[in-house]
Design a protein around this motif. Structure first.
Motif, PDB file in Angstrom:
ATOM      1  N   PHE A 189     -26.882   0.506 -15.912  1.00 31.30           N
ATOM      2  CA  PHE A 189     -27.867   1.354 -16.692  1.00 31.30           C
ATOM      3  C   PHE A 189     -28.861  -0.014 -17.242  1.00 31.30           C
ATOM      4  O   PHE A 189     -29.711   0.444 -17.943  1.00 31.30           O
ATOM      5  CB  PHE A 189     -27.358   1.993 -17.658  1.00 31.30           C
ATOM      6  CG  PHE A 189     -26.832   3.437 -17.135  1.00 31.30           C
ATOM      7  CD1 PHE A 189     -27.946   4.318 -16.782  1.00 31.30           C
ATOM      8  CD2 PHE A 189     -25.477   3.898 -17.191  1.00 31.30           C
ATOM      9  CE1 PHE A 189     -27.649   5.487 -16.215  1.00 31.30           C
ATOM     10  CE2 PHE A 189     -25.379   4.838 -16.523  1.00 31.30           C
ATOM     11  CZ  PHE A 189     -26.033   5.981 -16.024  1.00 31.30           C
ATOM     12  N   ARG A 190     -28.483  -0.993 -16.848  1.00 26.07           N
ATOM     13  CA  ARG A 190     -29.443  -2.373 -17.261  1.00 26.07           C
ATOM     14  C   ARG A 190     -30.640  -2.137 -16.497  1.00 26.07           C
ATOM     15  O   ARG A 190     -31.763  -2.237 -16.852  1.00 26.07           O
ATOM     16  CB  ARG A 190     -28.717  -3.652 -17.350  1.00 26.07           C
ATOM     17  CG  ARG A 190     -27.680  -3.804 -18.424  1.00 26.07           C
ATOM     18  CD  ARG A 190     -27.002  -4.775 -18.176  1.00 26.07           C
ATOM     19  NE  ARG A 190     -28.220  -6.163 -18.639  1.00 26.07           N
ATOM     20  CZ  ARG A 190     -27.968  -7.369 -18.492  1.00 26.07           C
ATOM     21  NH1 ARG A 190     -26.884  -7.992 -18.088  1.00 26.07           N
ATOM     22  NH2 ARG A 190     -28.888  -8.255 -18.883  1.00 26.07           N
ATOM     23  N   TRP A 191     -30.554  -2.175 -15.169  1.00 23.30           N
ATOM     24  CA  TRP A 191     -31.445  -2.225 -14.469  1.00 23.30           C
ATOM     25  C   TRP A 191     -32.166  -0.851 -13.523  1.00 23.30           C
ATOM     26  O   TRP A 191     -33.230  -0.829 -13.099  1.00 23.30           O
ATOM     27  CB  TRP A 191     -31.244  -3.106 -12.928  1.00 23.30           C
ATOM     28  CG  TRP A 191     -31.164  -4.688 -13.475  1.00 23.30           C
ATOM     29  CD1 TRP A 191     -29.805  -5.101 -13.681  1.00 23.30           C
ATOM     30  CD2 TRP A 191     -32.005  -5.729 -13.996  1.00 23.30           C
ATOM     31  NE1 TRP A 191     -29.936  -6.489 -14.124  1.00 23.30           N
ATOM     32  CE2 TRP A 191     -31.391  -6.714 -14.443  1.00 23.30           C
ATOM     33  CE3 TRP A 191     -33.468  -5.349 -13.995  1.00 23.30           C
ATOM     34  CZ2 TRP A 191     -32.107  -7.766 -14.887  1.00 23.30           C
ATOM     35  CZ3 TRP A 191     -34.035  -6.662 -14.631  1.00 23.30           C
ATOM     36  CH2 TRP A 191     -33.296  -7.806 -15.090  1.00 23.30           C
ATOM     37  N   LEU A 192     -31.209   0.057 -13.440  1.00 23.09           N
ATOM     38  CA  LEU A 192     -31.399   1.262 -12.936  1.00 23.09           C
ATOM     39  C   LEU A 192     -32.623   2.077 -13.730  1.00 23.09           C
ATOM     40  O   LEU A 192     -33.434   2.361 -13.365  1.00 23.09           O
ATOM     41  CB  LEU A 192     -30.204   2.215 -12.638  1.00 23.09           C
ATOM     42  CG  LEU A 192     -30.596   3.590 -12.111  1.00 23.09           C
ATOM     43  CD1 LEU A 192     -31.005   3.537 -10.721  1.00 23.09           C
ATOM     44  CD2 LEU A 192     -29.043   4.284 -12.079  1.00 23.09           C
ATOM     45  N   PRO A 193     -32.454   2.167 -14.994  1.00 23.51           N
ATOM     46  CA  PRO A 193     -33.462   2.816 -15.735  1.00 23.51           C
ATOM     47  C   PRO A 193     -34.668   2.080 -15.708  1.00 23.51           C
ATOM     48  O   PRO A 193     -35.965   2.876 -15.939  1.00 23.51           O
ATOM     49  CB  PRO A 193     -32.709   2.962 -17.171  1.00 23.51           C
ATOM     50  CG  PRO A 193     -31.898   1.932 -17.309  1.00 23.51           C
ATOM     51  CD  PRO A 193     -31.260   1.723 -15.954  1.00 23.51           C
ATOM     52  N   MET A 297     -35.183   1.990 -23.411  1.00 24.47           N
ATOM     53  CA  MET A 297     -34.144   2.030 -24.425  1.00 24.47           C
ATOM     54  C   MET A 297     -32.596   1.660 -23.602  1.00 24.47           C
ATOM     55  O   MET A 297     -32.184   0.838 -24.126  1.00 24.47           O
ATOM     56  CB  MET A 297     -33.949   2.925 -25.310  1.00 24.47           C
ATOM     57  CG  MET A 297     -32.916   3.039 -26.513  1.00 24.47           C
ATOM     58  SD  MET A 297     -33.093   1.530 -27.596  1.00 24.47           S
ATOM     59  CE  MET A 297     -34.554   2.212 -28.448  1.00 24.47           C
ATOM     60  N   LEU A 298     -32.377   2.546 -22.598  1.00 25.69           N
ATOM     61  CA  LEU A 298     -31.352   2.224 -21.871  1.00 25.69           C
ATOM     62  C   LEU A 298     -31.400   0.918 -21.046  1.00 25.69           C
ATOM     63  O   LEU A 298     -30.583   0.374 -20.948  1.00 25.69           O
ATOM     64  CB  LEU A 298     -31.464   3.588 -20.792  1.00 25.69           C
ATOM     65  CG  LEU A 298     -30.523   4.860 -21.363  1.00 25.69           C
ATOM     66  CD1 LEU A 298     -30.874   5.662 -20.212  1.00 25.69           C
ATOM     67  CD2 LEU A 298     -29.240   4.599 -21.903  1.00 25.69           C
ATOM     68  N   ALA A 299     -32.868   0.653 -20.645  1.00 29.05           N
ATOM     69  CA  ALA A 299     -32.764  -0.506 -19.784  1.00 29.05           C
ATOM     70  C   ALA A 299     -32.376  -1.903 -20.878  1.00 29.05           C
ATOM     71  O   ALA A 299     -31.823  -2.753 -20.352  1.00 29.05           O
ATOM     72  CB  ALA A 299     -34.095  -0.752 -19.280  1.00 29.05           C
ATOM     73  N   SER A 303     -28.208  -5.167 -23.427  1.00 28.09           N
ATOM     74  CA  SER A 303     -28.768  -6.834 -23.187  1.00 28.09           C
ATOM     75  C   SER A 303     -29.535  -7.205 -24.807  1.00 28.09           C
ATOM     76  O   SER A 303     -29.234  -8.332 -25.297  1.00 28.09           O
ATOM     77  CB  SER A 303     -29.547  -7.235 -22.252  1.00 28.09           C
ATOM     78  OG  SER A 303     -30.663  -6.407 -22.241  1.00 28.09           O
ATOM     79  N   TRP A 304     -29.982  -6.410 -25.466  1.00 30.74           N
ATOM     80  CA  TRP A 304     -30.434  -6.868 -26.822  1.00 30.74           C
ATOM     81  C   TRP A 304     -29.326  -7.038 -27.721  1.00 30.74           C
ATOM     82  O   TRP A 304     -29.497  -7.999 -28.394  1.00 30.74           O
ATOM     83  CB  TRP A 304     -31.607  -5.552 -27.065  1.00 30.74           C
ATOM     84  CG  TRP A 304     -32.223  -5.824 -28.395  1.00 30.74           C
ATOM     85  CD1 TRP A 304     -31.651  -5.510 -29.809  1.00 30.74           C
ATOM     86  CD2 TRP A 304     -33.528  -6.279 -28.508  1.00 30.74           C
ATOM     87  NE1 TRP A 304     -32.503  -5.529 -30.685  1.00 30.74           N
ATOM     88  CE2 TRP A 304     -33.721  -6.477 -29.878  1.00 30.74           C
ATOM     89  CE3 TRP A 304     -34.388  -6.741 -27.677  1.00 30.74           C
ATOM     90  CZ2 TRP A 304     -35.018  -6.667 -30.483  1.00 30.74           C
ATOM     91  CZ3 TRP A 304     -35.722  -6.976 -28.262  1.00 30.74           C
ATOM     92  CH2 TRP A 304     -35.770  -7.123 -29.564  1.00 30.74           C
ATOM     93  N   LEU A 305     -28.429  -6.093 -27.768  1.00 27.65           N
ATOM     94  CA  LEU A 305     -27.218  -6.350 -28.662  1.00 27.65           C
ATOM     95  C   LEU A 305     -26.570  -7.594 -28.286  1.00 27.65           C
ATOM     96  O   LEU A 305     -26.120  -8.349 -29.125  1.00 27.65           O
ATOM     97  CB  LEU A 305     -26.451  -5.184 -28.677  1.00 27.65           C
ATOM     98  CG  LEU A 305     -27.108  -3.805 -29.187  1.00 27.65           C
ATOM     99  CD1 LEU A 305     -26.090  -2.749 -28.992  1.00 27.65           C
ATOM    100  CD2 LEU A 305     -27.812  -3.909 -30.446  1.00 27.65           C
ATOM    101  N   ASN A 306     -26.432  -7.809 -26.986  1.00 31.34           N
ATOM    102  CA  ASN A 306     -25.674  -9.113 -26.709  1.00 31.34           C
ATOM    103  C   ASN A 306     -26.257 -10.325 -27.081  1.00 31.34           C
ATOM    104  O   ASN A 306     -25.816 -11.225 -27.228  1.00 31.34           O
ATOM    105  CB  ASN A 306     -25.195  -8.948 -25.259  1.00 31.34           C
ATOM    106  CG  ASN A 306     -24.271  -8.028 -24.800  1.00 31.34           C
ATOM    107  OD1 ASN A 306     -23.361  -7.702 -25.558  1.00 31.34           O
ATOM    108  ND2 ASN A 306     -24.175  -7.609 -23.787  1.00 31.34           N
ATOM    109  N   LEU A 307     -27.618 -10.346 -26.747  1.00 33.89           N
ATOM    110  CA  LEU A 307     -28.684 -11.452 -26.791  1.00 33.89           C
ATOM    111  C   LEU A 307     -28.480 -11.819 -28.446  1.00 33.89           C
ATOM    112  O   LEU A 307     -28.688 -12.922 -29.006  1.00 33.89           O
ATOM    113  CB  LEU A 307     -29.949 -11.442 -26.499  1.00 33.89           C
ATOM    114  CG  LEU A 307     -30.174 -11.400 -25.079  1.00 33.89           C
ATOM    115  CD1 LEU A 307     -31.359 -10.917 -24.533  1.00 33.89           C
ATOM    116  CD2 LEU A 307     -30.002 -12.861 -24.355  1.00 33.89           C
ATOM    117  N   ALA A 308     -28.043 -10.641 -29.284  1.00 38.04           N
ATOM    118  CA  ALA A 308     -28.258 -11.009 -30.883  1.00 38.04           C
ATOM    119  C   ALA A 308     -27.072 -11.865 -31.153  1.00 38.04           C
ATOM    120  O   ALA A 308     -27.111 -12.762 -32.214  1.00 38.04           O
ATOM    121  CB  ALA A 308     -28.078  -9.734 -31.437  1.00 38.04           C
TER     122      ALA A 308
END
Length: 384
Positions: A189-193, A297-299, A303-308
């Protein structure tokens, strides 16, 4: 789990007056402070992500909370539950010539005062949590002043870009927060959405028939509008010339007066576009305007939370969080305060209710009942 998500979001959908800023206050108090479904830090990260993306900000945050709780199905459940009350009301208003009497609008006036208290509480709580240094406090203050002086679409975007850049350049802005569980970065769901978002946006610009052309502007608005429900009106008005100015203004006024997301303005307009089958038009327009923001938001959510966890990125998030506090503070004044508080006794009431909430922490339903009563009193005793 899904039943619990539906119940909690449906209840909020029935009482969430005041627009996106107020919704974020309701979510903060309910899902972070009361239910502990997620931490202050993660909630702020979801807000900063929603602010950086186009679409319905508060609904994106609600969708993301559902995803955090029970995956994509949880997000869809949260969206349906939170949006359903306003969807049904807007559909009813669109298909019926019946007008609610003055008592209804008196209750709305009381609930606008309720929203002032909730947003003030959320702004103060978030300021204490995320404005922990002089630099972060300065970002929040400058964000507030900029939005009050220049309440334009470009101002919000410029603030977010500037805050993120400052945070990346000055790592001292990084907050010392506890470690959050890492998300699964291998999720499809990182790239599909993201790919689906781009594909649907491209299709919306291709002339594929009258019916598709009629509803394509709803997807385009959801994909490209920053700033929430107040901004979507002129975009849709330009994209849907088949409707009159009176229809647009009626839709906007109705969205202002009811609980839930302002993007359900699309519900009203979709029903008006297909007067012979208003339910189908309302559903189509509503899904189209909300879908782009949820796909984005799904995309980016995982990654947003991990980059944090990376120092410079965490510093940027800290600066974005401070800017979001400024957004809440600016929204607290305009449009929330300016549209709700009109005399000195209302000022006194709001201050008293705010103090009661901060010191005694009563159940939110007590405050809700109080302000409904206030609205009715104002109706029957107009001299107050």
């Amino acid at each position: 789990m899904l039943v619990a998500i539906f119940r909690q979001f449906f209840l909020l959908g029935c009482m969430s007056f005041g627009g996106p800023a107020a919704h974020l206050g309701y979510f903060k108090r309910h899902f972070v402070d009361t239910l502990n479904w997620l931490s202050d830090t993660r909630y702020a990260q979801l807000i900063s992500l929603s602010q950086a993306l186009p679409g319905p900000g508060s609904s994106q945050v609600g969708f993301a909370i559902g995803v955090e709780r029970a995956g994509v199905i949880g997000g869809i459940t949260a969206f349906i539950a939170f949006t359903l009350p306003s969807f049904l009301i807007m559909l009813l208003l669109a298909v019926s010539a019946h007008q609610f009497d003055a008592v209804y609008f008196a209750i709305i006036a009381g609930l606008k005062l309720f929203a002032v208290v909730i947003v003030a509480d959320a702004a103060l709580t978030m300021a204490k949590s995320f404005c922990t240094s002089a630099a972060l406090k300065l970002i929040a203050v400058m964000s507030t002043l900029a939005l009050l002086l220049f309440p334009l679409l470009g101002t919000q975007i410029a603030i977010l870009v500037s805050a993120a850049a400052i945070g990346a350049i000055w790592p001292l802005l990084q907050l010392n927060t506890h470690t959050e569980p890492k998300a699964d970065t291998k999720s499809a769901f990182r790239w599909l959405p993201l790919g689906l978002f781009v594909l649907l946006l491209a299709i919306s610009f291709i002339p594929l028939g009258d019916d598709l052309a009629l509803f394509a502007p709803f997807y385009q608005a959801g994909a490209m509008v920053f700033g929430g429900g107040h901004v979507v009106l002129p975009v849709l008005q330009a994209g849907v010339p088949a409707l009159s100015n009176d229809q647009f203004l009626s839709a906007y006024a109705s969205a202002q007066a009811i609980p839930g997301p302002m993007f359900t303005i699309a519900t009203y307009l979709g029903a008006q576009l297909t007067s012979e089958q208003p339910l189908i038009g309302a559903i189509a327009a509503t899904l189209l305007i909300f879908t782009p923001g949820f796909l984005l938001m799904l995309a980016f959510q995982k990654s947003w939370l991990n980059l944090a966890s990376k120092p410079r990125f965490a510093s940027s998030i800290a600066a974005l969080n401070a800017a979001v506090v400024g957004f809440l503070a600016a929204a607290l004044y305009s449009p929330i305060w300016t549209s709700a508080v009109h005399n000195l006794w209302q000022v006194a009431l709001v201050i008293a209710a705010f103090a009661w909430l901060r010191m005694k922490k009563p159940p939110i339903w007590w405050l809700l009942a109080l302000f409904i009563s206030v609205g009715l009193v104002q109706h029957y005793l107009p001299l107050l």
